[in-house]
Design an enzyme around this catalytic site. Structure first.
Site, PDB file in Angstrom:
ATOM      1  N   GLU A 169      -4.906  -9.616   1.795  1.00  0.00           N
ATOM      2  CA  GLU A 169      -5.673  -9.040   0.695  1.00  0.00           C
ATOM      3  C   GLU A 169      -5.270  -9.595  -0.665  1.00  0.00           C
ATOM      4  O   GLU A 169      -4.090  -9.791  -0.952  1.00  0.00           O
ATOM      5  CB  GLU A 169      -5.496  -7.525   0.699  1.00  0.00           C
ATOM      6  CG  GLU A 169      -6.375  -6.789  -0.301  1.00  0.00           C
ATOM      7  CD  GLU A 169      -6.507  -5.328   0.051  1.00  0.00           C
ATOM      8  OE1 GLU A 169      -7.427  -4.990   0.825  1.00  0.00           O
ATOM      9  OE2 GLU A 169      -5.683  -4.525  -0.426  1.00  0.00           O
TER      10      GLU A 169
ATOM     11  N   LYS B 274      -5.265  -8.403  -4.303  1.00  0.00           N
ATOM     12  CA  LYS B 274      -5.372  -7.148  -5.058  1.00  0.00           C
ATOM     13  C   LYS B 274      -4.476  -7.225  -6.283  1.00  0.00           C
ATOM     14  O   LYS B 274      -3.267  -7.385  -6.164  1.00  0.00           O
ATOM     15  CB  LYS B 274      -4.955  -5.973  -4.169  1.00  0.00           C
ATOM     16  CG  LYS B 274      -4.947  -4.631  -4.875  1.00  0.00           C
ATOM     17  CD  LYS B 274      -4.813  -3.472  -3.909  1.00  0.00           C
ATOM     18  CE  LYS B 274      -3.470  -3.430  -3.226  1.00  0.00           C
ATOM     19  NZ  LYS B 274      -3.320  -2.216  -2.384  1.00  0.00           N
TER      20      LYS B 274
ATOM     21  N   LYS C  43     -13.857  -5.482  -0.303  1.00  0.00           N
ATOM     22  CA  LYS C  43     -13.112  -4.226  -0.381  1.00  0.00           C
ATOM     23  C   LYS C  43     -13.563  -3.480  -1.632  1.00  0.00           C
ATOM     24  O   LYS C  43     -13.252  -3.868  -2.751  1.00  0.00           O
ATOM     25  CB  LYS C  43     -11.610  -4.533  -0.441  1.00  0.00           C
ATOM     26  CG  LYS C  43     -10.705  -3.309  -0.345  1.00  0.00           C
ATOM     27  CD  LYS C  43     -10.410  -2.972   1.095  1.00  0.00           C
ATOM     28  CE  LYS C  43      -9.385  -1.849   1.201  1.00  0.00           C
ATOM     29  NZ  LYS C  43      -8.008  -2.317   0.926  1.00  0.00           N
TER      30      LYS C  43
ATOM     31  N   GLU D 198     -13.068   2.721   7.708  1.00  0.00           N
ATOM     32  CA  GLU D 198     -11.697   3.159   7.456  1.00  0.00           C
ATOM     33  C   GLU D 198     -11.579   4.662   7.649  1.00  0.00           C
ATOM     34  O   GLU D 198     -12.348   5.436   7.082  1.00  0.00           O
ATOM     35  CB  GLU D 198     -11.300   2.790   6.025  1.00  0.00           C
ATOM     36  CG  GLU D 198      -9.906   3.252   5.632  1.00  0.00           C
ATOM     37  CD  GLU D 198      -9.548   2.829   4.226  1.00  0.00           C
ATOM     38  OE1 GLU D 198      -9.450   1.612   3.984  1.00  0.00           O
ATOM     39  OE2 GLU D 198      -9.389   3.712   3.359  1.00  0.00           O
TER      40      GLU D 198
ATOM     41  N   ASN E  16      -6.061   3.794   7.859  1.00  0.00           N
ATOM     42  CA  ASN E  16      -5.303   3.650   6.620  1.00  0.00           C
ATOM     43  C   ASN E  16      -4.090   4.579   6.690  1.00  0.00           C
ATOM     44  O   ASN E  16      -4.243   5.796   6.789  1.00  0.00           O
ATOM     45  CB  ASN E  16      -6.172   3.994   5.411  1.00  0.00           C
ATOM     46  CG  ASN E  16      -5.525   3.571   4.104  1.00  0.00           C
ATOM     47  OD1 ASN E  16      -4.305   3.477   3.995  1.00  0.00           O
ATOM     48  ND2 ASN E  16      -6.345   3.321   3.091  1.00  0.00           N
TER      49      ASN E  16
ATOM     50  N   GLU F 174      -3.941  -0.438   8.315  1.00  0.00           N
ATOM     51  CA  GLU F 174      -3.974  -0.770   6.892  1.00  0.00           C
ATOM     52  C   GLU F 174      -2.895   0.008   6.124  1.00  0.00           C
ATOM     53  O   GLU F 174      -2.655   1.172   6.416  1.00  0.00           O
ATOM     54  CB  GLU F 174      -5.332  -0.394   6.284  1.00  0.00           C
ATOM     55  CG  GLU F 174      -6.549  -0.890   7.048  1.00  0.00           C
ATOM     56  CD  GLU F 174      -7.831  -0.273   6.512  1.00  0.00           C
ATOM     57  OE1 GLU F 174      -7.842   0.190   5.358  1.00  0.00           O
ATOM     58  OE2 GLU F 174      -8.814  -0.239   7.250  1.00  0.00           O
ATOM     59  N   SER F 175      -2.285  -0.642   5.172  1.00  0.00           N
ATOM     60  CA  SER F 175      -1.336  -0.042   4.220  1.00  0.00           C
ATOM     61  C   SER F 175       0.057   0.159   4.812  1.00  0.00           C
ATOM     62  O   SER F 175       0.214   0.596   5.954  1.00  0.00           O
ATOM     63  CB  SER F 175      -1.832   1.306   3.682  1.00  0.00           C
ATOM     64  OG  SER F 175      -3.048   1.173   2.996  1.00  0.00           O
TER      65      SER F 175
END
Length: 260
Positions: free
Chosen positions: A55, A57, A116, A165, A185, A215-216
């Site tokens: 990603e 970001k 995203k 998600e 997530n 994710e995360s």
């Protein structure tokens, strides 16, 4: 309002403005609109790749600025070169420091690109296709199951894939035939607490025909290996690379470690 509600309120204003500035008829004439999309599903199941959706970001509501000066073209090219299975590009400007231009710069790479953002309107799906995205993100926490199905159907009609998600067991109700990939997530959107156990628990409840990604909060290769044992094919990682002095070098080192 919590941060998600604040973002969605702002997003409604932005979408209304963009519809006026660049109507759907204009989007449909843009260069990327008629070009075939890359399949993230296919790339995630390619064993020669890392499984990482890398990603780009610049900032987040919880952390503030992560990397204000990173060059989208340089970073996403390095992600691609070193084996990313896909790219995730933030296009929300106010809260995440992203832009449509960031996605356009990432699009030159020959791997799938995820837009995203916080999708609330079919206009954004058409816009995603027009700017070169291959995949859209739908967040169950701010959509009803009916809205997910409708937005996902719009995406499928345009040749895009859909990543849904989820954050908890209740949101599994949002999974529908039109969804290609389900992402868990690990970050609680209300408290920002991160728990990898969320993926480990929900992974067993996701329908078997859906590709699973986590994710995360993924910051080491051991976590990825553990998640793979629980059936995960993809791993969305951004902050871990973007917070490094050179995200390109950070990703290359991580990918090499994963392969060794």
């Amino acid at each position: 309002m919590n941060i998600l509600e604040t973002i969605i309120a702002q997003k409604k204003i932005e979408v209304a403005e963009r519809k006026q500035q660049r109507p759907v008829e204009v989007l449909e004439k843009m260069e990327w609109f008629l070009k075939p999309a890359f399949s993230l599903r296919k790339f995630l199941t390619d064993e020669s790749k890392t499984g990482i959706i890398a990603e780009f970001k610049r900032k987040s509501p919880s952390k503030g600025w992560i990397n204000a000066n990173a060059d989208t073209s340089v970073v996403t090219a390095a992600y691609t070169q070193h084996g990313a299975s896909g790219l995730s590009v933030l296009t929300d400007e106010k809260f995440f420091g992203g832009s449509l231009d960031d996605l356009a710069k990432a699009r030159v790479n020959d791997i799938p690109v995820l837009r995203k953002d916080f999708m609330i309107d079919a206009y954004q799906v058409v816009e995603a296709k027009a700017i070169g995205a291959d995949v859209i993100l739908l967040i169950a926490a701010n959509l009803t199951p009916a809205q997910v199905k409708a937005l996902a159907a719009t995406a499928k009609n345009l040749g895009l894939e859909v990543l849904l998600e989820i954050h908890n067991e209740e949101e599994l109700e949002h999974v529908c035939d039109e969804v290609d990939i389900v992402g868990v997530n690990n970050r609680n959107l209300k408290t920002f607490e991160v728990r990898i156990d969320t993926s480990l628990y929900l992974g067993g409840l996701i329908p078997a025909d859906k590709i699973k990604i986590s994710e995360s909060g993924i910051s080491n290769v051991e976590t990825i290996r553990n998640l793979k044992q629980h059936g995960y094919k993809g791993f969305l990682i951004g902050e871990n690379f973007m917070k490094a002095p050179d995200p390109a070098i950070a990703f290359a080192a991580f990918a090499q470690q994963l392969k060794s």
